[in-house]
Design a protein around this motif. Structure first.
Motif, PDB file in Angstrom:
ATOM      1  N   CYS A  46       0.846  -1.204   0.000  1.00 38.56           N
ATOM      2  CA  CYS A  46       0.000   0.000   0.000  1.00 38.56           C
ATOM      3  C   CYS A  46       0.877   1.247   0.000  1.00 38.56           C
ATOM      4  CB  CYS A  46      -0.917  -0.015   1.214  1.00 38.56           C
ATOM      5  SG  CYS A  46      -2.028   1.400   1.322  1.00 38.56           S
ATOM      6  N   ARG A  47       1.885   1.260   0.851  1.00 38.12           N
ATOM      7  CA  ARG A  47       2.779   2.406   0.941  1.00 38.12           C
ATOM      8  C   ARG A  47       3.543   2.624  -0.365  1.00 38.12           C
ATOM      9  NH1 ARG A  47       6.340   3.173   6.073  1.00 38.12           N
ATOM     10  NH2 ARG A  47       4.403   4.148   6.646  1.00 38.12           N
ATOM     11  N   ALA A  48       3.996   1.531  -0.978  1.00 35.87           N
ATOM     12  CA  ALA A  48       4.745   1.650  -2.236  1.00 35.87           C
ATOM     13  C   ALA A  48       3.891   2.297  -3.320  1.00 35.87           C
ATOM     14  CB  ALA A  48       5.219   0.277  -2.685  1.00 35.87           C
ATOM     15  N   ASP A  49       2.626   1.920  -3.396  1.00 36.84           N
ATOM     16  CA  ASP A  49       1.739   2.522  -4.394  1.00 36.84           C
ATOM     17  C   ASP A  49       1.386   3.960  -4.022  1.00 36.84           C
ATOM     18  OD1 ASP A  49       0.789   2.030  -6.886  1.00 36.84           O
ATOM     19  OD2 ASP A  49      -1.089   1.125  -6.237  1.00 36.84           O
ATOM     20  N   GLY A  50       1.274   4.247  -2.733  1.00 30.87           N
ATOM     21  CA  GLY A  50       0.996   5.612  -2.302  1.00 30.87           C
ATOM     22  C   GLY A  50       2.142   6.559  -2.615  1.00 30.87           C
ATOM     23  N   GLU A  51       3.369   6.073  -2.496  1.00 30.36           N
ATOM     24  CA  GLU A  51       4.545   6.899  -2.770  1.00 30.36           C
ATOM     25  C   GLU A  51       4.888   6.976  -4.252  1.00 30.36           C
ATOM     26  OE1 GLU A  51       7.486   5.067  -0.314  1.00 30.36           O
ATOM     27  OE2 GLU A  51       6.825   6.136   1.475  1.00 30.36           O
ATOM     28  N   SER A  52       4.288   6.123  -5.048  1.00 32.55           N
ATOM     29  CA  SER A  52       4.588   6.067  -6.475  1.00 32.55           C
ATOM     30  C   SER A  52       4.120   7.337  -7.188  1.00 32.55           C
ATOM     31  CB  SER A  52       3.898   4.857  -7.099  1.00 32.55           C
ATOM     32  OG  SER A  52       3.997   4.892  -8.504  1.00 32.55           O
ATOM     33  N   PRO A  53       4.928   7.889  -8.077  1.00 32.45           N
ATOM     34  CA  PRO A  53       4.494   9.060  -8.845  1.00 32.45           C
ATOM     35  C   PRO A  53       3.365   8.721  -9.820  1.00 32.45           C
ATOM     36  CG  PRO A  53       6.687   8.357  -9.540  1.00 32.45           C
ATOM     37  CD  PRO A  53       6.300   7.510  -8.374  1.00 32.45           C
ATOM     38  N   TYR A  54       3.142   7.450 -10.097  1.00 34.35           N
ATOM     39  CA  TYR A  54       2.084   7.017 -10.999  1.00 34.35           C
ATOM     40  C   TYR A  54       0.694   7.346 -10.446  1.00 34.35           C
ATOM     41  CZ  TYR A  54      -0.979   3.949 -13.657  1.00 34.35           C
ATOM     42  OH  TYR A  54      -1.998   3.460 -14.424  1.00 34.35           O
ATOM     43  N   THR A  55       0.530   7.306  -9.125  1.00 35.84           N
ATOM     44  CA  THR A  55      -0.787   7.568  -8.538  1.00 35.84           C
ATOM     45  C   THR A  55      -1.187   9.023  -8.691  1.00 35.84           C
ATOM     46  OG1 THR A  55       0.207   7.914  -6.376  1.00 35.84           O
ATOM     47  CG2 THR A  55      -0.603   5.700  -6.862  1.00 35.84           C
ATOM     48  N   GLY A  56      -0.229   9.936  -8.703  1.00 35.93           N
ATOM     49  CA  GLY A  56      -0.516  11.341  -8.988  1.00 35.93           C
ATOM     50  C   GLY A  56      -1.176  12.124  -7.885  1.00 35.93           C
ATOM     51  N   GLY A  57      -1.219  11.605  -6.657  1.00 38.95           N
ATOM     52  CA  GLY A  57      -1.855  12.329  -5.568  1.00 38.95           C
ATOM     53  C   GLY A  57      -0.903  13.234  -4.823  1.00 38.95           C
ATOM     54  N   TRP A  69      -5.224  -3.512   3.462  1.00 42.70           N
ATOM     55  CA  TRP A  69      -4.955  -2.082   3.623  1.00 42.70           C
ATOM     56  C   TRP A  69      -5.571  -1.313   2.469  1.00 42.70           C
ATOM     57  CZ3 TRP A  69      -2.429  -0.150   7.864  1.00 42.70           C
ATOM     58  CH2 TRP A  69      -1.819  -1.093   8.691  1.00 42.70           C
ATOM     59  N   ASP A  70      -6.399  -0.318   2.778  1.00 39.18           N
ATOM     60  CA  ASP A  70      -7.033   0.515   1.751  1.00 39.18           C
ATOM     61  C   ASP A  70      -6.187   1.769   1.531  1.00 39.18           C
ATOM     62  OD1 ASP A  70      -9.104  -1.261   1.578  1.00 39.18           O
ATOM     63  OD2 ASP A  70     -10.480  -0.080   2.799  1.00 39.18           O
ATOM     64  N   LEU A  71      -5.970   2.114   0.281  1.00 35.89           N
ATOM     65  CA  LEU A  71      -5.210   3.308  -0.077  1.00 35.89           C
ATOM     66  C   LEU A  71      -6.183   4.406  -0.490  1.00 35.89           C
ATOM     67  CD1 LEU A  71      -2.558   4.805  -0.724  1.00 35.89           C
ATOM     68  CD2 LEU A  71      -2.631   3.745  -2.985  1.00 35.89           C
ATOM     69  N   TYR A  72      -6.066   5.570   0.157  1.00 38.57           N
ATOM     70  CA  TYR A  72      -6.864   6.740  -0.170  1.00 38.57           C
ATOM     71  C   TYR A  72      -5.919   7.834  -0.641  1.00 38.57           C
ATOM     72  CZ  TYR A  72     -10.741   4.462   2.173  1.00 38.57           C
ATOM     73  OH  TYR A  72     -11.711   3.573   2.513  1.00 38.57           O
ATOM     74  N   ILE A  73      -6.310   8.541  -1.694  1.00 38.44           N
ATOM     75  CA  ILE A  73      -5.475   9.577  -2.278  1.00 38.44           C
ATOM     76  C   ILE A  73      -6.278  10.863  -2.409  1.00 38.44           C
ATOM     77  CG2 ILE A  73      -4.175  10.243  -4.340  1.00 38.44           C
ATOM     78  CD1 ILE A  73      -3.614   7.298  -4.801  1.00 38.44           C
ATOM     79  N   TRP A  74      -5.624  11.984  -2.135  1.00 38.80           N
ATOM     80  CA  TRP A  74      -6.201  13.303  -2.341  1.00 38.80           C
ATOM     81  C   TRP A  74      -5.484  13.934  -3.525  1.00 38.80           C
ATOM     82  CZ3 TRP A  74      -5.939  10.808   2.147  1.00 38.80           C
ATOM     83  CH2 TRP A  74      -7.021  10.879   2.999  1.00 38.80           C
ATOM     84  N   TYR A  75      -6.252  14.421  -4.490  1.00 42.27           N
ATOM     85  CA  TYR A  75      -5.667  15.018  -5.701  1.00 42.27           C
ATOM     86  C   TYR A  75      -5.675  16.523  -5.637  1.00 42.27           C
ATOM     87  CZ  TYR A  75      -6.019  10.372  -7.653  1.00 42.27           C
ATOM     88  OH  TYR A  75      -5.871   9.025  -7.882  1.00 42.27           O
TER      89      TYR A  75
END
Length: 75
Positions: A46-57, A69-75
Motif C-alpha cells: 500500500c505504501r509503495a503505491d501511495g509513494e509512487s508518482p504514478y498515482t498522482g496524488g 490495507w485501503d489506499l486513499y489519495i487526495w488530488y
C-alpha cells in the motif's frame, strides 16, 4: 471537607478530558475523505503505491481494513 472537594474537582476534570479524548479518537477513526484507490494485502505494498508518482496524488493514506490495507489519495 476541602480535600474531598479538591479530589472531586480533579476527578471531574479528568472525566471531562477523557470524554473529549474519546470523542476526538472516534472522529479520527472515521473513514478518510480521500478518493479510494485500492486494497492491498500488506502495508508495504500500500505504501509503495501511495509513494509512487504514478498515482498522482498530493497526499495519500493507508488505512487498515478487515481484508487488508485501503489506499486513499487526495488530488
Amino acid at each position: 471537607m476541602r480535600i474531598k472537594n479538591t479530589i472531586a474537582a480533579g476527578l471531574l476534570a479528568l472525566a471531562t478530558v477523557a470524554g473529549v479524548s474519546t470523542v476526538a479518537a472516534g472522529t479520527a477513526s472515521a473513514a478518510p475523505a480521500g478518493t479510494y484507490y485500492g486494497t492491498y494485502a500488506t502495508l508495504a505494498a500500500c505504501r509503495a503505491d501511495g509513494e509512487s508518482p504514478y498515482t498522482g496524488g498530493y497526499y495519500w493514506e493507508c488505512v487498515e481494513n478487515w481484508d487488508g490495507w485501503d489506499l486513499y489519495i487526495w488530488y
